[in-house]
Design a protein around this motif. Structure first.
Motif, short mmCIF file in Angstrom:
data_model
loop_
_atom_site.label_atom_id
_atom_site.label_comp_id
_atom_site.label_asym_id
_atom_site.label_seq_id
_atom_site.Cartn_x
_atom_site.Cartn_y
_atom_site.Cartn_z
N VAL A 135 0.85 -1.19 0.00
CA VAL A 135 0.00 0.00 0.00
C VAL A 135 0.89 1.24 0.00
N VAL A 166 -8.21 0.56 2.18
CA VAL A 166 -7.93 -0.83 2.53
C VAL A 166 -9.18 -1.51 3.10
N VAL A 210 -1.36 -7.74 2.79
CA VAL A 210 -1.21 -6.29 2.76
C VAL A 210 0.12 -5.91 3.40
#
Length: 457
Positions: A135, A166, A210
């Protein structure tokens, strides 16, 4: 630090995690010379990925920026040019690798949740559960022009938008039931208001892994709330343990345990048959990294003015940096620029160094320099002492810069019981020892706007 805490010293046999990083913009990497290849040809990506898989690494991280950096109002001519879109490259790599995790850097400032969530879920399906999402939060002041936003997000909005992005992506991934039936979703937030049906069935991992960088206090909190892996800067054992304890200590408020988040500093390694040989090889690489142009650029960022009239082989500027630099396209300074400039001038005078030699002496320092035994010992110690869960290897020679580490250091880590000898699972989550997310397939209507995306039970 007390050993009974979940982030304290671990048993010697605790496996560390390893990842490979394909460098992008603003990364200390040598791109020219007989021992390097193109940064955009598929063969370069394939070489590094296959080497990482041969070394049983957890994942391959493809760096990316939505726009090349600006300097003096122009695209910076020392950056990598023509970088392909990362998810496209990783989909191609999924066909030439079998177990290696595939991590794409994707910006939440310029993308939209539905479209990016669909592309990541597609990669997870095509790779059999090996997708990851690094990210990124854009801060470049010219990025918005490319994406029709007119300007970049205000700093105060960047993390709230990222957290909501997210959360929305996870809602989308969870909107299919485990038996592959789609359900409607709705996300109603300050930054996104979306509803409908997601077009991709639940993927092999449930959610792609993530990944997030967590340097500042705000970044650490965001990582603790949302990430499965956090990238950190390398440092001393003490600094690493402090960072590790701080981030892991934030997890409980989000209903998470210490094992739910892996902390992996990015490191560079230079090996030699002797310590002296390793030091000489490291110095040679630093000289190649810092060209005359790059030396001037580095100091222009600090001084905040055009230094193109200065001779890289001459002395440093005698005047102090300007108080309010406009030169470097919105880049933030770190620390006291005047004090830093004074230290550089003092070092230059003390050692008789030119402008370029001073930059070489003070920048682009490798994290680990030594024999394979010495490097393996240091890496294992940092994991054992609770300063890291593993490392992201950043090769300074691409794409072959990882080969020697895999051939000479990985076997030593395996002999010590500090690294796997085979892949035990097929998904990236299994490599990292992360729990699979539980998807209910229930419709969502999310009206929250905060960092907590996994509330405590």
């Amino acid at each position: 630090m007390s050993g009974h805490r979940p982030w304290g010293p671990r048993p010697l046999g605790r496996h560390c995690h390893l990842a490979a990083y394909f460098p992008g913009a603003d990364t200390p990497t040598v791109w020219t010379g007989p021992d390097t290849k193109s940064p955009i040809e598929f063969s370069s990506f394939e070489h590094l990925a296959r080497t990482a898989e041969r070394g049983l690494f957890d994942f391959f991280l493809l760096a990316e920026g939505p726009r090349p950096r600006a300097h003096q109002g122009r695209i910076h001519d020392l950056d990598v040019a023509g970088r392909p879109e990362p998810l496209t490259v990783l989909n191609a790599l999924a066909a030439v690798t079998e177990r290696l995790g595939l991590a794409a850097t994707a910006d939440v400032t310029v993308n939209e949740p539905f479209e990016l969530a669909r592309r990541l879920a597609t990669l997870d399906h095509l790779s059999g559960g090996r997708a990851a999402w690094h990210v990124a939060i854009s801060s470049a002041d010219r990025t918005g022009e490319d994406f029709r936003r007119g300007d970049y997000l205000d700093r105060a909005d960047r993390y709230p938008r990222a957290a909501e992005f997210v959360a929305a992506a996870r809602r989308l991934w969870d909107s299919w039931t485990p038996d592959e039936a789609p359900r409607p979703f709705a996300h109603r937030g300050r930054h996104f208001d979306i509803a409908g049906e997601f077009t991709v069935p639940r993927s092999p991992q449930g959610h792609p892994v993530v990944i997030r960088t967590g340097g500042s206090g705000e970044g650490r909190e965001f990582a603790a709330a949302t990430a499965d892996v956090v990238l950190a800067r390398p440092g001393t054992l003490e600094a690493g343990r402090a960072f590790y304890a701080d981030v892991k200590g934030r997890l409980a408020k989000y209903g998470r345990t210490a094992d739910d988040l892996k902390i992996m500093p990015g490191v560079t390694v230079v090996l030699g048959d002797t310590a002296a040989e390793a030091q000489e090889r490291a110095a040679t690489i630093r000289r190649r990294l810092v060209s005359p142009q790059r030396a001037l650029l580095t100091l222009e960022r600090l001084w905040g003015v055009d230094l193109s009239a200065y001779d890289p082989d001459g002395p440093l500027p005698e005047f102090d940096p300007v108080a309010d630099p406009r030169l470097t396209g919105g880049r933030a300074r770190h620390g006291d620029a005047v004090a830093t400039a004074g230290k550089l001038r003092a070092l230059s005078r003390e050692k008789g160094l030119s402008l370029r030699q001073t930059v070489i002496e003070t920048s682009a320092r490798q994290s680990f320099i030594g024999t394979p035994v010495a490097v393996a010992t240091e890496l294992a110690e940092l994991v054992r002492e609770g300063a890291a869960d593993g490392f992201v290897l950043v090769p300074q020679l691409t794409p072959g810069g990882l080969d020697e580490f895999v051939d000479r250091v990985v076997p030593l880590l395996q002999e010590r019981g500090a690294f796997r000898t085979e892949y035990e699972g097929r998904t990236l989550r299994s490599h990292l020892g992360l729990p699979d997310p539980v998807g209910t397939g229930e419709p969502y209507d999310d009206r929250t706007d905060h960092l907590t995306t996994r509330p405590a039970p």
